[in-house]
Design an enzyme around this catalytic site. Sequence first.
Site, PDB file in Angstrom:
ATOM      1  N   PRO A  10       0.798  -1.164  -0.150  1.00 27.34           N
ATOM      2  CA  PRO A  10      -0.139  -0.093  -0.032  1.00 27.34           C
ATOM      3  C   PRO A  10       0.670   1.513  -0.029  1.00 27.34           C
ATOM      4  O   PRO A  10       1.923   1.348   0.821  1.00 27.34           O
ATOM      5  CB  PRO A  10      -0.762  -0.169   1.402  1.00 27.34           C
ATOM      6  CG  PRO A  10      -0.123  -1.096   2.244  1.00 27.34           C
ATOM      7  CD  PRO A  10       0.649  -2.014   1.085  1.00 27.34           C
ATOM      8  N   ASN A  11       0.280   2.283  -0.822  1.00 28.10           N
ATOM      9  CA  ASN A  11       0.714   3.534  -0.895  1.00 28.10           C
ATOM     10  C   ASN A  11       2.070   3.769  -1.494  1.00 28.10           C
ATOM     11  O   ASN A  11       2.619   4.835  -2.007  1.00 28.10           O
ATOM     12  CB  ASN A  11       0.925   4.185   0.379  1.00 28.10           C
ATOM     13  CG  ASN A  11      -0.259   4.545   1.256  1.00 28.10           C
ATOM     14  OD1 ASN A  11      -1.340   4.793   0.553  1.00 28.10           O
ATOM     15  ND2 ASN A  11      -0.505   3.832   2.286  1.00 28.10           N
ATOM     16  N   ARG A  18       5.987  12.304  -2.578  1.00 30.59           N
ATOM     17  CA  ARG A  18       5.989  13.062  -1.050  1.00 30.59           C
ATOM     18  C   ARG A  18       6.977  12.405  -0.446  1.00 30.59           C
ATOM     19  O   ARG A  18       7.502  11.353  -0.808  1.00 30.59           O
ATOM     20  CB  ARG A  18       4.560  12.753  -0.468  1.00 30.59           C
ATOM     21  CG  ARG A  18       3.705  13.943  -0.859  1.00 30.59           C
ATOM     22  CD  ARG A  18       2.310  13.665  -0.329  1.00 30.59           C
ATOM     23  NE  ARG A  18       1.382  13.915  -0.925  1.00 30.59           N
ATOM     24  CZ  ARG A  18       0.219  13.415  -1.055  1.00 30.59           C
ATOM     25  NH1 ARG A  18      -0.048  12.330  -0.101  1.00 30.59           N
ATOM     26  NH2 ARG A  18      -0.469  13.596  -2.011  1.00 30.59           N
ATOM     27  N   TYR A  23      12.176   8.598   1.423  1.00 34.89           N
ATOM     28  CA  TYR A  23      12.057   7.651   0.328  1.00 34.89           C
ATOM     29  C   TYR A  23      12.554   7.873  -1.074  1.00 34.89           C
ATOM     30  O   TYR A  23      12.746   7.186  -1.923  1.00 34.89           O
ATOM     31  CB  TYR A  23      10.443   7.227   0.234  1.00 34.89           C
ATOM     32  CG  TYR A  23       9.554   6.519   1.166  1.00 34.89           C
ATOM     33  CD1 TYR A  23      10.046   5.455   1.933  1.00 34.89           C
ATOM     34  CD2 TYR A  23       8.413   7.297   1.645  1.00 34.89           C
ATOM     35  CE1 TYR A  23       9.209   5.148   2.923  1.00 34.89           C
ATOM     36  CE2 TYR A  23       7.970   6.982   2.867  1.00 34.89           C
ATOM     37  CZ  TYR A  23       8.320   5.913   3.593  1.00 34.89           C
ATOM     38  OH  TYR A  23       7.845   5.325   4.486  1.00 34.89           O
ATOM     39  N   ASN A  79       7.866  -5.757  -0.678  1.00 29.88           N
ATOM     40  CA  ASN A  79       7.903  -4.427   0.169  1.00 29.88           C
ATOM     41  C   ASN A  79       6.332  -4.520   0.287  1.00 29.88           C
ATOM     42  O   ASN A  79       5.803  -3.902  -0.371  1.00 29.88           O
ATOM     43  CB  ASN A  79       8.424  -3.410  -0.623  1.00 29.88           C
ATOM     44  CG  ASN A  79       8.235  -1.900   0.278  1.00 29.88           C
ATOM     45  OD1 ASN A  79       7.802  -2.051   1.307  1.00 29.88           O
ATOM     46  ND2 ASN A  79       9.088  -0.995  -0.039  1.00 29.88           N
ATOM     47  N   ALA A  82       2.971  -0.935   4.948  1.00 27.63           N
ATOM     48  CA  ALA A  82       2.592  -0.635   6.207  1.00 27.63           C
ATOM     49  C   ALA A  82       2.060  -2.184   6.514  1.00 27.63           C
ATOM     50  O   ALA A  82       1.904  -2.466   7.975  1.00 27.63           O
ATOM     51  CB  ALA A  82       1.436   0.431   6.763  1.00 27.63           C
ATOM     52  N   GLU A 103      12.247  -9.737   2.304  1.00 28.97           N
ATOM     53  CA  GLU A 103      11.579  -8.565   2.668  1.00 28.97           C
ATOM     54  C   GLU A 103      12.408  -7.326   2.558  1.00 28.97           C
ATOM     55  O   GLU A 103      13.336  -7.480   2.714  1.00 28.97           O
ATOM     56  CB  GLU A 103      11.360  -8.724   4.083  1.00 28.97           C
ATOM     57  CG  GLU A 103      10.851  -7.497   4.886  1.00 28.97           C
ATOM     58  CD  GLU A 103      10.569  -7.775   6.521  1.00 28.97           C
ATOM     59  OE1 GLU A 103      10.770  -8.843   6.938  1.00 28.97           O
ATOM     60  OE2 GLU A 103      10.200  -6.829   7.056  1.00 28.97           O
ATOM     61  N   HIS A 105      12.611  -3.052   2.578  1.00 27.80           N
ATOM     62  CA  HIS A 105      12.189  -1.576   2.811  1.00 27.80           C
ATOM     63  C   HIS A 105      13.110  -0.756   2.295  1.00 27.80           C
ATOM     64  O   HIS A 105      14.437  -0.827   2.516  1.00 27.80           O
ATOM     65  CB  HIS A 105      12.160  -1.570   4.202  1.00 27.80           C
ATOM     66  CG  HIS A 105      10.962  -2.460   5.183  1.00 27.80           C
ATOM     67  ND1 HIS A 105       9.691  -2.487   4.789  1.00 27.80           N
ATOM     68  CD2 HIS A 105      11.330  -3.646   5.724  1.00 27.80           C
ATOM     69  CE1 HIS A 105       8.987  -3.446   5.407  1.00 27.80           C
ATOM     70  NE2 HIS A 105      10.013  -4.142   5.651  1.00 27.80           N
ATOM     71  N   ARG A 112      13.307   4.144  12.579  1.00 27.71           N
ATOM     72  CA  ARG A 112      12.113   5.184  12.608  1.00 27.71           C
ATOM     73  C   ARG A 112      11.123   5.166  13.840  1.00 27.71           C
ATOM     74  O   ARG A 112      11.622   4.525  14.901  1.00 27.71           O
ATOM     75  CB  ARG A 112      11.496   4.818  11.389  1.00 27.71           C
ATOM     76  CG  ARG A 112      12.369   5.287  10.019  1.00 27.71           C
ATOM     77  CD  ARG A 112      11.618   5.054   8.894  1.00 27.71           C
ATOM     78  NE  ARG A 112      10.303   5.790   8.733  1.00 27.71           N
ATOM     79  CZ  ARG A 112       9.398   5.676   7.427  1.00 27.71           C
ATOM     80  NH1 ARG A 112       9.623   4.714   6.828  1.00 27.71           N
ATOM     81  NH2 ARG A 112       8.443   6.886   7.631  1.00 27.71           N
TER      82      ARG A 112
HETATM   83  O1  CA2 Z   1      10.579   1.877   4.084  1.00 26.47           O
HETATM   84  C1  CA2 Z   1       9.871   1.311   3.483  1.00 26.47           C
HETATM   85  O2  CA2 Z   1       9.823   0.527   2.161  1.00 26.47           O
HETATM   86  C2  CA2 Z   1       8.264   0.999   4.006  1.00 26.47           C
HETATM   87  O3  CA2 Z   1       7.933  -0.435   3.715  1.00 26.47           O
HETATM   88  C3  CA2 Z   1       7.468   2.089   3.257  1.00 26.47           C
HETATM   89  C4  CA2 Z   1       6.170   1.862   4.042  1.00 26.47           C
HETATM   90  C5  CA2 Z   1       6.246   2.209   5.640  1.00 26.47           C
HETATM   91  O4  CA2 Z   1       5.016   2.001   5.693  1.00 26.47           O
HETATM   92  C6  CA2 Z   1       6.923   0.999   6.062  1.00 26.47           C
HETATM   93  O5  CA2 Z   1       7.052   1.293   7.480  1.00 26.47           O
HETATM   94  C7  CA2 Z   1       8.561   1.126   5.355  1.00 26.47           C
HETATM   95  C8  CA2 Z   1       5.403   3.063   3.171  1.00 26.47           C
HETATM   96  C9  CA2 Z   1       5.055   3.229   1.916  1.00 26.47           C
HETATM   97  C10 CA2 Z   1       4.296   4.533   1.467  1.00 26.47           C
HETATM   98  O6  CA2 Z   1       5.379   5.296   0.682  1.00 26.47           O
HETATM   99  C11 CA2 Z   1       5.127   6.418   0.288  1.00 26.47           C
HETATM  100  C12 CA2 Z   1       5.975   7.141  -0.464  1.00 26.47           C
HETATM  101  C13 CA2 Z   1       5.784   8.388  -0.830  1.00 26.47           C
HETATM  102  C14 CA2 Z   1       4.648   9.116  -0.328  1.00 26.47           C
HETATM  103  C15 CA2 Z   1       3.839   8.323   0.560  1.00 26.47           C
HETATM  104  C16 CA2 Z   1       4.022   7.160   0.821  1.00 26.47           C
END
Ligand code: CA2
Length: 151
Positions: A10-11, A18, A23, A79, A82, A103, A105, A112
């Site tokens: 997701p996301n 953003r 990221y 990946n 969340a 896995e 990230h 974090r």
């Molecule tokens: O660090 C990672 O790759 C995560 O899997 C990314 C997830 C987060 O919930 C994990 O804790 C760590 C979030 C992905 C959302 O990515 C976005 C990127 C840009 C803008 C908004 C969200």
Amino acid sequence: MKTVLVLNGPNLNLLGTREPAVYGSQTLADVQALCERTCAANGLALDFRQSNHEGELVDWLHEAGRLQAAGQLAGVILNAGAFTHTSIALHDAIKGTGVTLIELHISNVHAREEFRHHSFISPVAKAVMAGFGVNGYALAIAGLAQLAETK
Ligand code: CA2
């Protein structure tokens, strides 16, 4: 030629739009292009997907288990976003299919918020990659290629 299945949760479709400090500024399409190049360099085919829906990710893991049993899949890079921190369903799907899974990230989740420190995926993953930015996808593909060679 074996396939690597890269699954994004997701996301992650918002990547590059953003939170560049966390990221980076590359989009998911850029990540897909990086994975294409890395798979080609390692003699692997790529299947790259993203979903915001937990059940769809579960279905894709089941598909991966069938393909791996048929000798067509080197493994999965996941990946789970969340869902990493919440999903017993993904844990059970990985365990139930026995699929070889890394896995991944983009960020170092352990540096974090506390709620990102626990993963339901890690206990059923072959390996864990975190904190290398989007280049972690290339490193994970190279790692999976080496695992497939030594089998
Ligand atoms: O660090 C990672 O790759 C995560 O899997 C990314 C997830 C987060 O919930 C994990 O804790 C760590 C979030 C992905 C959302 O990515 C976005 C990127 C840009 C803008 C908004 C969200």
